[in-house]
Every structure is written in structure tokens, then in C-alpha cells.
Design a protein around this motif. Structure first.
Motif, PDB file in Angstrom:
ATOM      1  N   HIS A 213      69.146  22.700  52.059  1.00  0.00           N
ATOM      2  CA  HIS A 213      67.784  22.319  51.665  1.00  0.00           C
ATOM      3  C   HIS A 213      67.231  21.169  52.492  1.00  0.00           C
ATOM      4  CE1 HIS A 213      68.603  24.661  48.019  1.00  0.00           C
ATOM      5  NE2 HIS A 213      67.353  24.507  47.636  1.00  0.00           N
TER       6      HIS A 213
ATOM      7  N   HIS B 125      66.570  26.952  52.765  1.00  0.00           N
ATOM      8  CA  HIS B 125      65.209  26.729  52.246  1.00  0.00           C
ATOM      9  C   HIS B 125      64.397  25.812  53.150  1.00  0.00           C
ATOM     10  CE1 HIS B 125      66.241  28.685  48.465  1.00  0.00           C
ATOM     11  NE2 HIS B 125      67.434  28.153  48.672  1.00  0.00           N
TER      12      HIS B 125
ATOM     13  N   ASP C 276      63.540  31.375  51.228  1.00  0.00           N
ATOM     14  CA  ASP C 276      62.806  30.505  50.302  1.00  0.00           C
ATOM     15  C   ASP C 276      62.729  31.127  48.912  1.00  0.00           C
ATOM     16  OD1 ASP C 276      61.991  28.053  51.563  1.00  0.00           O
ATOM     17  OD2 ASP C 276      60.856  29.297  52.976  1.00  0.00           O
TER      18      ASP C 276
END
Ligand code: AMP
Ligand code: MN
Ligand code: MN
Ligand code: MN
Length: 289
Positions: free
Chosen positions: A252, A11, A40
Motif C-alpha cells: 500500500h 494498491h 485497487d
């Protein structure tokens, strides 16, 4: 010598990561990733940048997305790989899926205020990179900043999850729609991190069976969200349901993620890797001499 190191789940700031697509590409490359995908949440606005950055640093690329789905009252994530990022039905479906996030975030903030934690809507907004994609992760970062919890893992143990303050039930996309948006855009649908869901054996069977019935073809086996035992369990599921297997860190943020880009065990040998079925969808990096 050229072993394939595929990382097909992470992400960027376009959803709830903290790095740009370009910084992620460079980090993936430096960690030895050779086939990469940016996935994403509910948003493909970063795909052109990710593909260009992958090409610039010499990595093969597959388009990616992670779609939020509601199935049997739980949120399930479906990863899409290798689709056409200009597909208008996919874009419209994702836009609809993102639609309720602002309202949900306001209700999350109201619920946190109820237990005395004020100002979380504006606090979370400070961490948002994409105004259309305010997520629980952004609230979690603010709750750490505000000193409510020591890290985001503690946040998700005490808040923002079912039965805890700040959790607001939400209706995401249908499983069928998500699988079909991906498939009809030329891509492959993959069940993300199946061990994360709290389904009974029968409910999980329903998920796998319906997913396949709608045209889904893959399941994540090796992911940052699975222990070795869980990877073994879902390797068996991949064989049982004749699904291809995927591998991805779900990275992330450097400060938060426990699994680094590309730093995962290999897929068990008897499985069919998703990238074998997606060979003609891979955007190959230009050869450098
Ligand atoms: P949202 O899409 O707003 O529901 O946010 C979901 C995101 O929260 C996930 O994609 C993760 O990045 C993050 N998250 C981290 N830990 C947890 C957890 N234990 N449960 C749910 N979400 C988590
Ligand atoms: Mn996330
Ligand atoms: Mn997920
Ligand atoms: Mn993810």
C-alpha cells in the motif's frame, strides 16, 4: 536466466495506496518484478495507467481489482485478474459496490466522535486520492497524524475493526456477483489472503466450495498477509480444492507496508500458478534491444 517474479496484488492512490500507478510500476520494476498487477479496491480506474506504465518500464501486466464481498457476515476480498477492463457489467457492479462508502465514512466519524475523537471525516478526506473511495485506511492515516495511535497497525488493533470504535457494519457485493463480474469479463477470480478471515472450519469450507461453484479458480497462497505457516496451510487448500495459486505483496505504501513489492517467497512448486492459466491475458511488455 529469467525467473518469474509475479506480484499480483497492490494498491495505488486510486484506492487506499499512497503511490500513483506510475510510481508503483517503477518501484515494482526496481524490485525485480517481471509480471505485475495493480489491484485497487472496488475500482479499475487506474488500469489503463498501470498497463501503460508497466509497458513503459518493461514489465508484463495483468489487469487487476480487489472486490469487497460480504460472506457469512464477514468482509471477504476477491481479487480479479486478467479481465477486460472495458467490460460494462464489471464496471457497473464495481460502481454499485463503491456506492455506500461516503455514508459509511460519515457514520464511522460519528462513532469515533462518540469516544471523543473529533474531525475524522475531514481528516480522512485529506488522504483520499479518489473521492469515490474513502476507506478505513484513510481514517487510519489521519488517526496517526492526529496522534491517536503511533502507526496504522495500532489503529486497526484499537479502532475501525469489529467491536471497536469507528467500526460500521457494511454490506458489500455478493460472492456470486463478484466472481461472475470478473469471470464474465474474461478474468480469473481469486480468494485474497484467506488466513485474514475469522471463519470456523465449516464456514471456510463453505467459502471455498461456493467460490468454486460460482466459477472461482484461484487462491492467494503467498501474500504479504500470510506467515510461512499460513502459506503452507493454503497451499494445501489450493491442492485440495484444485485451485490455482497466486502471489502478491498487498503493498500500500512505502511508510506502512511491511512487505515490499515483489519481495515474497516463491510459490510452492507443486501448485499451478494463476499466470499459467492466464497466459493469453498477459499484456506483454515491448521487447527492448
Ligand atoms: P475498507 O475497504 O474501507 O473496509 O478498508 C479496508 C482496508 O483497511 C484494507 O484493505 C487494508 O488496507 C486496511 N487494513 C489494514 N489493517 C487492517 C486490519 N487489521 N483489518 C482490516 N483492514 C485493515
Ligand atoms: Mn487496502
Ligand atoms: Mn484485502
Ligand atoms: Mn489488498
Amino acid at each position: 536466466m529469467n525467473t518469474l517474479n509475479a506480484d499480483l496484488h497492490c494498491h495505488s492512490v486510486v484506492s487506499d495506496g499512497t503511490l500513483t500507478p506510475e510510481a508503483l510500476a517503477e518501484r515494482a520494476k526496481s524490485q525485480g518484478v517481471t509480471l505485475w498487477s495493480l489491484t485497487d479496491h472496488d475500482e479499475i480506474g487506474g488500469q489503463a495507467r498501470a498497463a501503460a506504465a508497466a509497458a513503459a518500464c518493461g514489465m508484463d501486466y495483468l489487469t487487476g481489482v480487489e472486490i469487497s464481498v460480504t460472506f457469512l457476515h464477514q468482509t471477504v476480498h476477491i481479487v480479479g485478474l486478467g479481465f477486460d477492463a472495458d467490460n460494462s457489467a464489471l464496471m457497473a457492479g464495481l460502481q454499485r459496490t463503491r456506492g455506500g462508502r461516503a455514508q459509511r465514512a460519515q457514520e464511522m466519524a460519528d462513532d469515533l466522535a462518540r469516544v471523543g475523537i473529533k474531525g475524522t471525516f475531514d481528516g480522512a478526506l485529506k488522504y483520499v486520492g479518489n473521492p469515490n473511495l474513502i476507506s478505513r485506511t484513510h481514517f487510519a492515516r489521519y488517526l496517526v497524524e492526529a496522534g491517536v495511535c503511533k502507526d496504522t497497525y495500532e489503529v486497526f488493533r484499537k479502532y475501525l475493526t469489529e467491536g471497536k470504535p469507528g467500526f460500521i457494519e457494511h454490506r458489500w457485493a455478493n460472492l456470486k456477483d463478484a466472481v461472475q463480474w470478473i469471470t464474465q469479463a474474461g478474468g480469473m477470480a481469486v480468494i485474497a489472503h484467506p488466513a485474514r478471515y475469522k471463519f470456523s472450519a465449516n464456514e471456510e469450507l463453505a467459502l471455498f466450495t461456493e467460490f468454486k461453484g460460482h466459477g472461482g479458480l484461484g487462491v492467494e497462497v503467498v501474500t504479504g498477509s500470510h506467515s510461512a505457516a499460513e502459506a503452507a496451510t493454503y497451499a494445501a487448500s489450493a491442492l485440495e480444492f484444485e485451485l490455482a495459486a497466486s502471489r502478491g505483496s498487498d503493498f500500500h505504501s512505502p511508510g506502512e507496508s511491511r512487505t515490499e513489492l515483489g519481495a515474497l517467497p516463491d510459490l510452492p512448486g507443486q501448485l499451478t500458478p494463476v499466470w499459467e492459466l492466464l497466459a493469453d491475458r498477459i499484456q506483454h511488455a515491448p521487447k527492448v534491444n
